[in-house]
Write an enzyme that holds these catalytic residues in place. Structure first.
Site, PDB file in Angstrom:
ATOM      1  N   ASP A 203      37.002  39.580  38.359  1.00 45.34           N
ATOM      2  CA  ASP A 203      37.288  39.468  39.779  1.00 45.34           C
ATOM      3  C   ASP A 203      38.783  39.542  40.061  1.00 45.34           C
ATOM      4  O   ASP A 203      39.607  39.524  39.134  1.00 45.34           O
ATOM      5  CB  ASP A 203      36.686  38.170  40.348  1.00 45.34           C
ATOM      6  CG  ASP A 203      37.066  36.924  39.549  1.00 45.34           C
ATOM      7  OD1 ASP A 203      37.937  37.015  38.673  1.00 45.34           O
ATOM      8  OD2 ASP A 203      36.484  35.864  39.816  1.00 45.34           O
TER       9      ASP A 203
ATOM     10  N   ASN B 278      31.665  24.412  42.581  1.00 45.55           N
ATOM     11  CA  ASN B 278      30.431  24.538  43.356  1.00 45.55           C
ATOM     12  C   ASN B 278      29.410  25.438  42.643  1.00 45.55           C
ATOM     13  O   ASN B 278      28.464  25.910  43.244  1.00 45.55           O
ATOM     14  CB  ASN B 278      30.737  25.090  44.761  1.00 45.55           C
ATOM     15  CG  ASN B 278      31.410  26.462  44.699  1.00 45.55           C
ATOM     16  OD1 ASN B 278      31.578  27.028  43.620  1.00 45.55           O
ATOM     17  ND2 ASN B 278      31.787  27.004  45.835  1.00 45.55           N
TER      18      ASN B 278
ATOM     19  N   HIS C  75      30.031  28.407  41.288  1.00 48.04           N
ATOM     20  CA  HIS C  75      30.239  29.858  41.384  1.00 48.04           C
ATOM     21  C   HIS C  75      30.612  30.455  40.030  1.00 48.04           C
ATOM     22  O   HIS C  75      31.163  29.769  39.164  1.00 48.04           O
ATOM     23  CB  HIS C  75      31.247  30.238  42.482  1.00 48.04           C
ATOM     24  CG  HIS C  75      32.692  29.977  42.200  1.00 48.04           C
ATOM     25  ND1 HIS C  75      33.489  29.191  43.001  1.00 48.04           N
ATOM     26  CD2 HIS C  75      33.505  30.437  41.218  1.00 48.04           C
ATOM     27  CE1 HIS C  75      34.722  29.177  42.528  1.00 48.04           C
ATOM     28  NE2 HIS C  75      34.753  29.923  41.433  1.00 48.04           N
TER      29      HIS C  75
ATOM     30  N   GLU D  27      29.862  33.178  45.204  1.00 51.91           N
ATOM     31  CA  GLU D  27      29.806  31.837  45.790  1.00 51.91           C
ATOM     32  C   GLU D  27      28.360  31.473  46.122  1.00 51.91           C
ATOM     33  O   GLU D  27      27.527  32.365  46.323  1.00 51.91           O
ATOM     34  CB  GLU D  27      30.634  31.833  47.079  1.00 51.91           C
ATOM     35  CG  GLU D  27      32.124  32.102  46.854  1.00 51.91           C
ATOM     36  CD  GLU D  27      32.896  30.861  46.462  1.00 51.91           C
ATOM     37  OE1 GLU D  27      32.310  29.953  45.822  1.00 51.91           O
ATOM     38  OE2 GLU D  27      34.087  30.788  46.785  1.00 51.91           O
TER      39      GLU D  27
END
Ligand code: GLP
Length: 241
Positions: free
Chosen positions: A67, A136, A138, A143
């Site tokens: 990414d 979280n 991800h 996400e």
């Protein structure tokens, strides 16, 4: 999923580096799927040490990164291209022409994402993909959402991720709000996946990932569907399982 619970960050880093080193030794022109963030820095340090000791040769290795923020310039010291150069590419004999990091300056993000997915295909997928995990749950910048995009795409970062990544920028307002990321299907083009987790702040995410339920609301839980995943996790990150 194979789970290795190790004592601490250093042990996690060494184990991960050993897995990558074996792949590089067995297949000198292997394709490494690489990740950024604090978590893999120790692994890169181990790989650099092995290279300096003459144990590893990166001259034929190819790489694809997961990414990149968008938009961001590659020479911005918070870009993932800058990170990769600093922690690995500038320190070993990899040919930079063989390294791929999503282009944070691409004019048309959608066109770029299609090209990036093609690059992954032309490389024949990754021999191994290294992943960290967000607080979280991800992976990459996939996400938690009710629906996920399978292939490389432009995505909006959640507040939680912007807040977590603000520590690297001057202020939270400077964190880019978007990113280019491999999708779950792109990540699954890896024949092996190594996911790393260290520290108590990852404990909740690790617990949800291993809950036995698969949900796009914890993207890391989808890894349970891949045939060859190794989680290397320190005791703190494993403490809620
Ligand atoms: C970032 C990256 C991920 C990384 C994760 C955890 O937002 N996009 O690829 O795995 O968050 O980062 P860290 O290792 O710094 O906790």
């Amino acid at each position: 999923m194979k789970i290795h619970v190790v004592e601490n960050y250093d042990e996690m880093s060494r184990e991960a580096a050993d897995i990558l080193a074996d792949i590089v030794k067995n297949k000198p022109d292997c394709v490494l799927g690489l990740a950024t963030g604090d978590t893999p820095i120790g692994m890169y340090e181990c790989l650099v040490r092995m290279y300096e000791a003459g144990e590893l040769d990166f001259s034929a290795v190819r790489s694809v990164n997961l990414d990149e923020y968008y938009p961001i310039s590659p020479d911005n010291d918070q870009s993932y291209r800058y990170f990769m150069n600093k922690h690995l590419f500038d320190k070993v004999n990899i040919d930079k022409a063989n390294t791929n990091v999503p282009n944070g300056r691409a004019e048309d993000a959608d066109v770029f994402c299609r090209e990036y997915e093609n690059t992954i295909n032309k490389l024949g997928g990754m021999d191994v993909q290294v992943l960290g995990i967000g607080r979280n749950g991800h992976i990459g910048f996939n996400e938690p959402e009710t629906e996920l995009k399978p292939y490389t795409h432009l995505t909006e970062l959640t507040e939680s991720t912007i807040e977590a990544n603000a520590r690297f920028f001057e202020s939270e307002a400077d964190v880019p709000k978007h990113a280019l990321t491999m999708g779950i299907r792109s990540i699954f083009k890896a024949r092996n996946i190594v996911i790393l987790a260290s520290g108590v702040e990852k404990a909740e995410a690790v617990k949800t990932m291993l809950s036995g339920n698969i949900s796009t609301l914890c993207p890391a839980s989808l890894l349970c569907l891949h045939p060859s995943v190794t989680l290397i996790c320190d005791k703190a990150a494993y403490s809620l399982v």
